[in-house]
Design an enzyme around this catalytic site. Structure first.
Site, PDB file in Angstrom:
ATOM      1  N   SER A  32     -48.070  -9.725  -0.790  1.00 16.88           N
ATOM      2  CA  SER A  32     -47.744  -9.389   0.595  1.00 16.88           C
ATOM      3  C   SER A  32     -47.152  -7.994   0.705  1.00 16.88           C
ATOM      4  CB  SER A  32     -46.796 -10.424   1.200  1.00 16.88           C
ATOM      5  OG  SER A  32     -45.579 -10.465   0.483  1.00 16.88           O
ATOM      6  N   GLU A  33     -46.432  -7.529  -0.347  1.00 19.51           N
ATOM      7  CA  GLU A  33     -45.922  -6.153  -0.351  1.00 19.51           C
ATOM      8  C   GLU A  33     -45.936  -5.584  -1.765  1.00 19.51           C
ATOM      9  OE1 GLU A  33     -45.093  -4.421   2.302  1.00 19.51           O
ATOM     10  OE2 GLU A  33     -44.823  -6.009   3.798  1.00 19.51           O
ATOM     11  N   THR A  34     -46.285  -4.310  -1.848  1.00 14.51           N
ATOM     12  CA  THR A  34     -46.057  -3.508  -3.049  1.00 14.51           C
ATOM     13  C   THR A  34     -45.166  -2.350  -2.637  1.00 14.51           C
ATOM     14  OG1 THR A  34     -48.198  -4.091  -4.032  1.00 14.51           O
ATOM     15  CG2 THR A  34     -47.124  -2.093  -4.849  1.00 14.51           C
TER      16      THR A  34
END
Length: 269
Positions: A43-45
């Site tokens: 969902s996030e990097t």
């Protein structure tokens, strides 16, 4: 470059929200960072630019990317980055970390019960229920609001939130980052929530720190307390402790490193 996968807002692996943390070896452009985020497919990097020391007025640079685009604020990936910097990179845990971001300077401090983030409050203002949203969610909100990022929909009770089965294709049509659904909690949790962001390639985010920048002020006003505990009842689940401080919000949680490795750059052919 070093890269990690960290379960944030979690007490053990396979809980909370996994984020990739990439420690940049030099400044990189957004196109490259977006390609890495798409490859990681979490969902996030978060990309950490350590060209400025953590205790400088500006702080280290942080940028957050979903698999499909850059976002302005992310709690769980910031928590993950702070955990990596303290646990693996030798940053002094007695001193706060400062991060320069698209939402201003954010700080992280090591506490007795995990990591405490200082974020901007993002309260929602009451709004009309958008046409088609109840059908897309599969539930009719009892209160509807919106802030600069998301819709906020209050539902009848905790069970209704937990049992939602939204139509993600229909939710993708709404012009917001995501849709927060919430209800008053029972037992040890003051409130529960879930977060859907199919427009940004994330049908359901497991635990969303930035959504609690909205949920904290919302439930603080209703329950009459500044310190609250929220539980995001996604399939993985995670707990976020929230403290409302005027135009700022404190988000407290723990993190666990699941994986560490190296990112090998190759020339494009």
């Amino acid at each position: 470059m070093k890269i990690f996968v960290v379960d944030a807002f979690a007490d053990a692996v396979f809980q909370g929200n996994p984020a990739a943390v990439c420690l940049l070896d030099r400044p990189r452009d957004a196109r490259w960072m977006q390609a890495v985020a798409a490859e990681m497919n979490l969902s996030e990097t978060v990309f950490v630019d350590r060209s400025a020391p953590a205790d400088s007025p500006a702080g280290m640079g942080l940028r957050w990317f979903t698999p499909t685009g850059e976002v302005d604020l992310c709690g769980h990936a910031t928590l993950a980055a702070a955990h990596v910097l303290w646990e693996r990179e030798g940053e002094d845990a007695r001193r706060p970390l400062r991060f320069a971001t698209r939402s201003g300077v954010l700080t992280a401090e090591r506490g007795e019960d995990g990591i405490s983030l200082d974020f901007p409050a993002e309260p929602a203002e009451e709004a009309e229920v958008p046409d088609g949203l109840p059908e897309a969610l599969g539930a009719k909100p009892v209160w509807m609001g919106r802030n600069r990022f998301d819709y906020l929909a209050e539902l009848t009770d905790e069970r209704e939130v937990a049992e939602l089965r939204p139509d993600f294709a229909a939710l993708r049509a709404f012009p917001v980052r995501g849709i927060i659904v919430t209800a008053r909690g029972r037992g040890e949790h003051d409130f529960v929530s879930r977060f859907f962001a199919p427009r940004h390639g994330v049908d359901e985010d497991p635990v969303t720190g930035s959504a609690h920048c909205c949920l904290g002020p919302f439930w603080s006003a209703r329950l009459g307390r500044r310190r609250l505990t929220g539980y995001q009842c996604s399939p993985r689940g995670g707990r976020v402790r929230v403290t409302t401080r005027g135009d700022r919000v404190g988000l407290d949680g723990r993190a666990v490193i699941f994986m560490s490795g190296e990112l090998h750059e190759r020339e494009e052919r």
